[in-house]
Scaffold this motif. Structure first.
Motif, PDB file in Angstrom:
ATOM      1  N   ASN A 175     -23.240 -16.266 -79.684  1.00 41.29           N
ATOM      2  CA  ASN A 175     -22.257 -15.394 -80.311  1.00 41.29           C
ATOM      3  C   ASN A 175     -22.192 -15.739 -81.804  1.00 41.29           C
ATOM      4  O   ASN A 175     -21.858 -16.863 -82.167  1.00 41.29           O
ATOM      5  CB  ASN A 175     -20.907 -15.641 -79.630  1.00 41.29           C
ATOM      6  CG  ASN A 175     -19.808 -14.706 -80.105  1.00 41.29           C
ATOM      7  OD1 ASN A 175     -20.016 -13.923 -81.042  1.00 41.29           O
ATOM      8  ND2 ASN A 175     -18.651 -14.785 -79.494  1.00 41.29           N
ATOM      9  N   LEU A 176     -22.518 -14.778 -82.666  1.00 41.35           N
ATOM     10  CA  LEU A 176     -22.561 -15.053 -84.111  1.00 41.35           C
ATOM     11  C   LEU A 176     -21.392 -14.436 -84.883  1.00 41.35           C
ATOM     12  O   LEU A 176     -21.442 -14.298 -86.094  1.00 41.35           O
ATOM     13  CB  LEU A 176     -23.914 -14.610 -84.686  1.00 41.35           C
ATOM     14  CG  LEU A 176     -25.108 -15.421 -84.152  1.00 41.35           C
ATOM     15  CD1 LEU A 176     -26.433 -14.860 -84.682  1.00 41.35           C
ATOM     16  CD2 LEU A 176     -24.994 -16.904 -84.519  1.00 41.35           C
ATOM     17  N   ILE A 177     -20.323 -14.099 -84.180  1.00 40.26           N
ATOM     18  CA  ILE A 177     -19.094 -13.620 -84.829  1.00 40.26           C
ATOM     19  C   ILE A 177     -18.450 -14.796 -85.570  1.00 40.26           C
ATOM     20  O   ILE A 177     -18.523 -15.946 -85.129  1.00 40.26           O
ATOM     21  CB  ILE A 177     -18.155 -13.021 -83.751  1.00 40.26           C
ATOM     22  CG1 ILE A 177     -18.769 -11.720 -83.207  1.00 40.26           C
ATOM     23  CG2 ILE A 177     -16.753 -12.791 -84.281  1.00 40.26           C
ATOM     24  CD1 ILE A 177     -18.836 -10.559 -84.180  1.00 40.26           C
ATOM     25  N   HIS A 178     -17.797 -14.505 -86.708  1.00 41.35           N
ATOM     26  CA  HIS A 178     -17.437 -15.577 -87.642  1.00 41.35           C
ATOM     27  C   HIS A 178     -16.646 -16.757 -87.103  1.00 41.35           C
ATOM     28  O   HIS A 178     -16.882 -17.877 -87.518  1.00 41.35           O
ATOM     29  CB  HIS A 178     -16.775 -15.008 -88.898  1.00 41.35           C
ATOM     30  CG  HIS A 178     -15.689 -14.031 -88.615  1.00 41.35           C
ATOM     31  ND1 HIS A 178     -15.937 -12.687 -88.453  1.00 41.35           N
ATOM     32  CD2 HIS A 178     -14.372 -14.204 -88.430  1.00 41.35           C
ATOM     33  CE1 HIS A 178     -14.799 -12.062 -88.202  1.00 41.35           C
ATOM     34  NE2 HIS A 178     -13.843 -12.957 -88.182  1.00 41.35           N
ATOM     35  N   ASP A 179     -15.691 -16.522 -86.198  1.00 38.53           N
ATOM     36  CA  ASP A 179     -14.868 -17.655 -85.750  1.00 38.53           C
ATOM     37  C   ASP A 179     -15.658 -18.702 -84.973  1.00 38.53           C
ATOM     38  O   ASP A 179     -15.279 -19.867 -84.949  1.00 38.53           O
ATOM     39  CB  ASP A 179     -13.724 -17.157 -84.849  1.00 38.53           C
ATOM     40  CG  ASP A 179     -12.697 -16.395 -85.651  1.00 38.53           C
ATOM     41  OD1 ASP A 179     -12.690 -16.544 -86.891  1.00 38.53           O
ATOM     42  OD2 ASP A 179     -11.914 -15.645 -85.046  1.00 38.53           O
ATOM     43  N   VAL A 180     -16.716 -18.292 -84.341  1.00 33.83           N
ATOM     44  CA  VAL A 180     -17.425 -19.216 -83.442  1.00 33.83           C
ATOM     45  C   VAL A 180     -18.863 -19.512 -83.855  1.00 33.83           C
ATOM     46  O   VAL A 180     -19.491 -20.420 -83.318  1.00 33.83           O
ATOM     47  CB  VAL A 180     -17.427 -18.667 -81.991  1.00 33.83           C
ATOM     48  CG1 VAL A 180     -16.009 -18.579 -81.444  1.00 33.83           C
ATOM     49  CG2 VAL A 180     -18.125 -17.318 -81.903  1.00 33.83           C
ATOM     50  N   ALA A 181     -19.407 -18.762 -84.815  1.00 33.35           N
ATOM     51  CA  ALA A 181     -20.844 -18.850 -85.106  1.00 33.35           C
ATOM     52  C   ALA A 181     -21.299 -20.267 -85.470  1.00 33.35           C
ATOM     53  O   ALA A 181     -22.348 -20.725 -85.001  1.00 33.35           O
ATOM     54  CB  ALA A 181     -21.212 -17.883 -86.234  1.00 33.35           C
ATOM     55  N   TYR A 182     -20.523 -20.965 -86.280  1.00 32.68           N
ATOM     56  CA  TYR A 182     -20.960 -22.298 -86.719  1.00 32.68           C
ATOM     57  C   TYR A 182     -21.175 -23.217 -85.518  1.00 32.68           C
ATOM     58  O   TYR A 182     -22.212 -23.875 -85.395  1.00 32.68           O
ATOM     59  CB  TYR A 182     -19.941 -22.898 -87.702  1.00 32.68           C
ATOM     60  CG  TYR A 182     -20.415 -24.201 -88.314  1.00 32.68           C
ATOM     61  CD1 TYR A 182     -21.139 -24.208 -89.513  1.00 32.68           C
ATOM     62  CD2 TYR A 182     -20.169 -25.422 -87.689  1.00 32.68           C
ATOM     63  CE1 TYR A 182     -21.587 -25.399 -90.077  1.00 32.68           C
ATOM     64  CE2 TYR A 182     -20.612 -26.615 -88.246  1.00 32.68           C
ATOM     65  CZ  TYR A 182     -21.317 -26.595 -89.445  1.00 32.68           C
ATOM     66  OH  TYR A 182     -21.767 -27.778 -89.983  1.00 32.68           O
ATOM     67  N   ASP A 183     -20.183 -23.230 -84.613  1.00 28.49           N
ATOM     68  CA  ASP A 183     -20.290 -24.121 -83.454  1.00 28.49           C
ATOM     69  C   ASP A 183     -21.337 -23.657 -82.443  1.00 28.49           C
ATOM     70  O   ASP A 183     -21.836 -24.446 -81.658  1.00 28.49           O
ATOM     71  CB  ASP A 183     -18.922 -24.272 -82.782  1.00 28.49           C
ATOM     72  CG  ASP A 183     -17.942 -24.980 -83.711  1.00 28.49           C
ATOM     73  OD1 ASP A 183     -18.338 -25.978 -84.336  1.00 28.49           O
ATOM     74  OD2 ASP A 183     -16.792 -24.514 -83.838  1.00 28.49           O
ATOM     75  N   GLN A 184     -21.668 -22.376 -82.491  1.00 29.77           N
ATOM     76  CA  GLN A 184     -22.721 -21.851 -81.624  1.00 29.77           C
ATOM     77  C   GLN A 184     -24.111 -22.257 -82.125  1.00 29.77           C
ATOM     78  O   GLN A 184     -25.096 -22.129 -81.417  1.00 29.77           O
ATOM     79  CB  GLN A 184     -22.664 -20.315 -81.597  1.00 29.77           C
ATOM     80  CG  GLN A 184     -21.436 -19.760 -80.911  1.00 29.77           C
ATOM     81  CD  GLN A 184     -21.640 -19.592 -79.417  1.00 29.77           C
ATOM     82  OE1 GLN A 184     -22.571 -18.929 -78.987  1.00 29.77           O
ATOM     83  NE2 GLN A 184     -20.787 -20.199 -78.628  1.00 29.77           N
ATOM     84  N   LEU A 185     -24.171 -22.681 -83.387  1.00 30.44           N
ATOM     85  CA  LEU A 185     -25.470 -22.976 -84.003  1.00 30.44           C
ATOM     86  C   LEU A 185     -25.702 -24.463 -84.266  1.00 30.44           C
ATOM     87  O   LEU A 185     -26.704 -25.026 -83.838  1.00 30.44           O
ATOM     88  CB  LEU A 185     -25.578 -22.220 -85.342  1.00 30.44           C
ATOM     89  CG  LEU A 185     -25.800 -20.717 -85.242  1.00 30.44           C
ATOM     90  CD1 LEU A 185     -25.644 -20.070 -86.621  1.00 30.44           C
ATOM     91  CD2 LEU A 185     -27.187 -20.409 -84.678  1.00 30.44           C
ATOM     92  N   VAL A 186     -24.791 -25.076 -85.003  1.00 31.54           N
ATOM     93  CA  VAL A 186     -25.061 -26.419 -85.523  1.00 31.54           C
ATOM     94  C   VAL A 186     -24.908 -27.462 -84.415  1.00 31.54           C
ATOM     95  O   VAL A 186     -23.866 -27.564 -83.780  1.00 31.54           O
ATOM     96  CB  VAL A 186     -24.156 -26.726 -86.733  1.00 31.54           C
ATOM     97  CG1 VAL A 186     -24.429 -28.124 -87.269  1.00 31.54           C
ATOM     98  CG2 VAL A 186     -24.403 -25.683 -87.837  1.00 31.54           C
ATOM     99  N   ASN A 187     -26.005 -28.164 -84.151  1.00 32.56           N
ATOM    100  CA  ASN A 187     -26.109 -29.168 -83.077  1.00 32.56           C
ATOM    101  C   ASN A 187     -25.916 -28.565 -81.687  1.00 32.56           C
ATOM    102  O   ASN A 187     -25.623 -29.299 -80.737  1.00 32.56           O
ATOM    103  CB  ASN A 187     -25.129 -30.323 -83.289  1.00 32.56           C
ATOM    104  CG  ASN A 187     -25.451 -31.130 -84.534  1.00 32.56           C
ATOM    105  OD1 ASN A 187     -26.618 -31.482 -84.759  1.00 32.56           O
ATOM    106  ND2 ASN A 187     -24.460 -31.415 -85.366  1.00 32.56           N
TER     107      ASN A 187
END
Ligand code: HEC
Length: 150
Positions: free
Chosen positions: A74-86
């Protein structure tokens, strides 16, 4: 060509305050002229935008709004970072989507470049158009400097 682009990104990120460099960075950014090597810019200009070259927004498919996110991401703004990094890759055991400091081994980059050993398709799934070399270099740069939440 790629080597020259790398040089420009390297120099310009180091001296981002210089107007001349901003100009070169925007050339590199091609159809997303505001693209910078920060997470918020990548989010806005790549994940959530359809660009002037006709490339789809990632969030057309990678969203939880009205559907299950494609590929489990999910690349929607609230969650995208945690969906990607590590975060682990769904389609490949042991792979990580974004490894801070290591763009080559970050699966996000491998999917955007369409490397031969990826599982599934090059992204965007409905491309071409795919991201340009310059756009990918700017994302690589954000990862190389540690993939900050900025
Ligand atoms: C038209 C729909 C669609 C678009 C647009 C799209 N994707 Fe995908 N994406 C998918 C589907 C379906 C999969 C799972 C199948 C595959 O990997 O080929 C996937 C898988 C992925 C994966 C692998 C996730 C994992 O853990 O295995 C990543 C990373 C990814 N997409 C990133 C992106 C990015 C970044 C963009 C925008 C530049 C994008 N995608 C655009 C449909 C899409």
């Amino acid at each position: 060509m790629l080597k020259r682009l790398s040089l420009i990104v390297g120099l310009c990120v180091a001296g981002a305050a210089l107007a001349a460099c901003d100009e070169k960075l925007s050339t590199l950014a091609g159809p997303t002229p505001g693209l910078e090597p920060t997470f918020s810019s990548i989010q806005r200009d790549i994940f959530e935008s359809t660009d002037s070259a006709g490339r789809s927004a990632c969030t057309n498919c990678h969203t939880s709004t009205g559907r299950t996110p494609a590929g489990g991401i999910n690349l929607i703004h609230d969650v995208a970072y945690d969906q990607l990094v590590n975060a682990p890759v769904r389609g490949r055991v042991g792979a990580i989507r974004v490894i801070p400091g290591d763009p080559d081994n970050s699966y996000l980059i491998q999917k955007l470049e369409g490397r031969a050993d990826i599982v599934g398709r090059r992204m965007p799934f409905n491309g071409p158009p795919f991201l340009t070399d310059g756009q990918i270099l700017i994302i690589r740069r954000w990862i190389a400097i540690g993939a900050p939440r900025n």
